[in-house]
Design a protein around this motif. Structure first.
Motif, PDB file in Angstrom:
ATOM      1  N   PHE A 124     -16.875  -6.956   1.680  1.00 34.72           N
ATOM      2  CA  PHE A 124     -16.175  -6.610   2.552  1.00 34.72           C
ATOM      3  C   PHE A 124     -14.309  -6.587   2.439  1.00 34.72           C
ATOM      4  O   PHE A 124     -13.841  -5.856   2.872  1.00 34.72           O
ATOM      5  CB  PHE A 124     -16.491  -7.524   4.023  1.00 34.72           C
ATOM      6  N   PHE A 125     -14.152  -7.645   1.709  1.00 31.59           N
ATOM      7  CA  PHE A 125     -12.537  -7.977   1.615  1.00 31.59           C
ATOM      8  C   PHE A 125     -12.283  -6.489   0.773  1.00 31.59           C
ATOM      9  O   PHE A 125     -11.079  -6.209   0.789  1.00 31.59           O
ATOM     10  CB  PHE A 125     -12.575  -9.200   0.677  1.00 31.59           C
ATOM     11  N   ILE A 126     -13.094  -6.313  -0.261  1.00 29.99           N
ATOM     12  CA  ILE A 126     -12.497  -5.100  -1.357  1.00 29.99           C
ATOM     13  C   ILE A 126     -12.680  -3.990  -0.448  1.00 29.99           C
ATOM     14  O   ILE A 126     -11.478  -3.022  -0.563  1.00 29.99           O
ATOM     15  CB  ILE A 126     -13.409  -5.092  -2.351  1.00 29.99           C
ATOM     16  N   ALA A 127     -13.660  -3.735   0.409  1.00 26.25           N
ATOM     17  CA  ALA A 127     -13.506  -2.524   1.271  1.00 26.25           C
ATOM     18  C   ALA A 127     -12.248  -2.560   2.158  1.00 26.25           C
ATOM     19  O   ALA A 127     -12.119  -1.317   2.868  1.00 26.25           O
ATOM     20  CB  ALA A 127     -14.867  -2.296   1.988  1.00 26.25           C
ATOM     21  N   ASN A 128     -11.641  -3.617   2.659  1.00 26.58           N
ATOM     22  CA  ASN A 128     -10.464  -3.699   3.661  1.00 26.58           C
ATOM     23  C   ASN A 128      -9.271  -3.287   2.725  1.00 26.58           C
ATOM     24  O   ASN A 128      -8.222  -2.712   3.383  1.00 26.58           O
ATOM     25  CB  ASN A 128     -10.479  -5.163   3.997  1.00 26.58           C
ATOM     26  N   ILE A 129      -9.236  -3.655   1.540  1.00 29.81           N
ATOM     27  CA  ILE A 129      -7.844  -3.468   0.963  1.00 29.81           C
ATOM     28  C   ILE A 129      -7.646  -2.150   0.050  1.00 29.81           C
ATOM     29  O   ILE A 129      -6.577  -1.760  -0.205  1.00 29.81           O
ATOM     30  CB  ILE A 129      -7.442  -4.839   0.138  1.00 29.81           C
ATOM     31  N   VAL A 130      -8.827  -1.961  -0.453  1.00 28.18           N
ATOM     32  CA  VAL A 130      -8.728  -0.519  -1.409  1.00 28.18           C
ATOM     33  C   VAL A 130      -8.348   0.591  -0.553  1.00 28.18           C
ATOM     34  O   VAL A 130      -7.202   1.546  -1.095  1.00 28.18           O
ATOM     35  CB  VAL A 130     -10.000  -0.244  -2.033  1.00 28.18           C
ATOM     36  N   PRO A 131      -8.591   0.953   0.654  1.00 32.12           N
ATOM     37  CA  PRO A 131      -8.128   2.001   1.224  1.00 32.12           C
ATOM     38  C   PRO A 131      -6.748   2.041   1.841  1.00 32.12           C
ATOM     39  O   PRO A 131      -5.682   2.831   1.616  1.00 32.12           O
ATOM     40  CB  PRO A 131      -8.978   1.928   2.713  1.00 32.12           C
ATOM     41  N   ALA A 132      -6.309   0.695   2.025  1.00 29.43           N
ATOM     42  CA  ALA A 132      -4.813   0.777   2.158  1.00 29.43           C
ATOM     43  C   ALA A 132      -3.953   0.994   1.005  1.00 29.43           C
ATOM     44  O   ALA A 132      -2.748   1.345   1.166  1.00 29.43           O
ATOM     45  CB  ALA A 132      -4.307  -0.817   2.726  1.00 29.43           C
ATOM     46  N   MET A 133      -4.522   0.729  -0.114  1.00 27.78           N
ATOM     47  CA  MET A 133      -3.924   0.772  -1.468  1.00 27.78           C
ATOM     48  C   MET A 133      -3.775   2.553  -1.815  1.00 27.78           C
ATOM     49  O   MET A 133      -2.942   3.039  -2.935  1.00 27.78           O
ATOM     50  CB  MET A 133      -4.221   0.149  -2.583  1.00 27.78           C
ATOM     51  N   VAL A 134      -4.728   3.441  -1.270  1.00 31.51           N
ATOM     52  CA  VAL A 134      -4.907   4.665  -1.539  1.00 31.51           C
ATOM     53  C   VAL A 134      -4.129   5.550  -0.291  1.00 31.51           C
ATOM     54  O   VAL A 134      -4.620   6.760  -0.133  1.00 31.51           O
ATOM     55  CB  VAL A 134      -6.083   5.150  -1.803  1.00 31.51           C
ATOM     56  N   ASP A 135      -3.638   5.043   0.580  1.00 31.34           N
ATOM     57  CA  ASP A 135      -2.892   5.785   1.613  1.00 31.34           C
ATOM     58  C   ASP A 135      -3.888   6.489   2.715  1.00 31.34           C
ATOM     59  O   ASP A 135      -3.475   7.556   3.068  1.00 31.34           O
ATOM     60  CB  ASP A 135      -1.851   6.638   1.071  1.00 31.34           C
ATOM     61  N   VAL A 136      -4.981   5.824   3.104  1.00 27.47           N
ATOM     62  CA  VAL A 136      -5.894   6.059   4.003  1.00 27.47           C
ATOM     63  C   VAL A 136      -5.200   6.043   5.337  1.00 27.47           C
ATOM     64  O   VAL A 136      -4.606   4.927   5.612  1.00 27.47           O
ATOM     65  CB  VAL A 136      -6.949   5.602   3.805  1.00 27.47           C
ATOM     66  N   PRO A 137      -5.316   7.235   6.019  1.00 23.88           N
ATOM     67  CA  PRO A 137      -4.708   6.929   7.446  1.00 23.88           C
ATOM     68  C   PRO A 137      -5.628   5.704   8.356  1.00 23.88           C
ATOM     69  O   PRO A 137      -6.894   5.660   8.264  1.00 23.88           O
ATOM     70  CB  PRO A 137      -5.011   8.054   8.157  1.00 23.88           C
ATOM     71  N   GLY A 192       0.767  -1.284  -0.036  1.00 23.26           N
ATOM     72  CA  GLY A 192       0.050   0.023   0.119  1.00 23.26           C
ATOM     73  C   GLY A 192       0.815   1.355  -0.072  1.00 23.26           C
ATOM     74  O   GLY A 192       0.472   2.160  -0.803  1.00 23.26           O
ATOM     75  N   ALA A 193       1.791   1.387   0.832  1.00 27.35           N
ATOM     76  CA  ALA A 193       2.704   2.561   1.076  1.00 27.35           C
ATOM     77  C   ALA A 193       3.333   2.912  -0.382  1.00 27.35           C
ATOM     78  O   ALA A 193       3.227   4.121  -0.708  1.00 27.35           O
ATOM     79  CB  ALA A 193       3.570   2.540   1.859  1.00 27.35           C
TER      80      ALA A 193
END
Length: 249
Positions: free
Chosen positions: A164-177, A124-125
């Motif tokens: 639910f799985f998509i909602a878990n990984i997408v934010p990590a890939m766009v640098d959500v705190p 993600g980072a």
């Protein structure tokens, strides 16, 4: 010889970079194994066949039952194992709508946060940095998410069609705190969790009739419309920004 390898984009990968990806690789491996081996154990039939033993254990060891149930739920979500819906029903069946819904929401949020951190640590980072330095449509999408993070995070939790799985990984890939992710996850999944937990709380009657629960209840108008109303409220800041942006042109 160098101890570095390269990823498909040609970027050198050090051993420490691969170590950072180990949690994500472990989740993927365990997830695949679990999907193959646990589908018959984390099912409605398994809950029905073991209901009396579960109730007896809960009655004699309530705190242990709560902690054990939440630990299993966390693992199911963190490793994306099959049976999350059954786990939510079980929470209602064993602990009633309340505090069952609280146990379900808390465990689901912890599990989601673990997979979020694994993805963030693994990819993600660096992916967020690449998106930030990109151009064109990709950069516009990234900027759109950044400008409306709270609204987008709540929307992907509230809309029943978003896995639910998509909602878990997408934010990590766009640098959500992490803080925003945890808060939006906990609050955003409450409506759906309460609905399914209440279904689980009524499983005793369902078992007595020899029926199966209606997991499509969330799409019935009297439940779906209020959830869509919440989605509208979450999307309102995005709409207002878009309108003000056009007025400023």
């Amino acid at each position: 010889m160098s101890d570095m390898t390269q990823d498909p984009s040609g970027t050198p990968q050090t051993p420490s970079a691969w170590r950072k990806r180990l949690p994500l690789l472990a989740i993927l491996i365990v997830g695949v194994i679990g999907a193959i081996t646990l589908k018959d154990h984390l099912s409605f039939d398994a809950l029905r066949d073991n209901r009396e033993a579960l109730i007896a254990f809960r009655d004699s060891n309530y705190l242990v039952a709560v902690l054990g149930f939440m630990a299993v739920y966390v693992l199911i979500v963190a490793f994306s194992l099959p049976g999350a819906s059954i786990a939510t029903l079980t929470g209602g069946f064993l602990f009633a709508t309340f505090p069952g819904a609280l146990f379900n929401v808390t465990a689901a949020t912890i599990g989601a946060s673990l997979i979020f951190l694994a993805v963030r640590m693994g990819f993600g980072a660096r992916l967020g940095e690449k998106l930030e330095n990109s151009k064109g449509m990709v950069k516009k999408i990234k900027d759109g998410i950044d400008e409306n993070q709270w609204s987008v995070l709540f929307l992907i939790r509230l809309v029943p069609a978003v896995p639910f799985f998509i909602a878990n990984i997408v934010p990590a890939m766009v640098d959500v705190p992490l803080r925003r992710f945890v808060i939006s996850t906990f609050l955003g999944i409450i409506p759906g969790a309460v609905v399914y937990t209440s279904v689980g709380a009524g499983l005793g009657e369902v078992f007595a009739r020899g029926e199966t629960p209606n997991l499509g209840i969330i799409f019935e108008p009297h439940i779906l419309l209020p959830i869509l109303g919440l989605c509208g409220l979450a999307a309102l800041p995005i709409v207002l920004k878009a309108v003000r942006g056009k007025e400023g042109l």
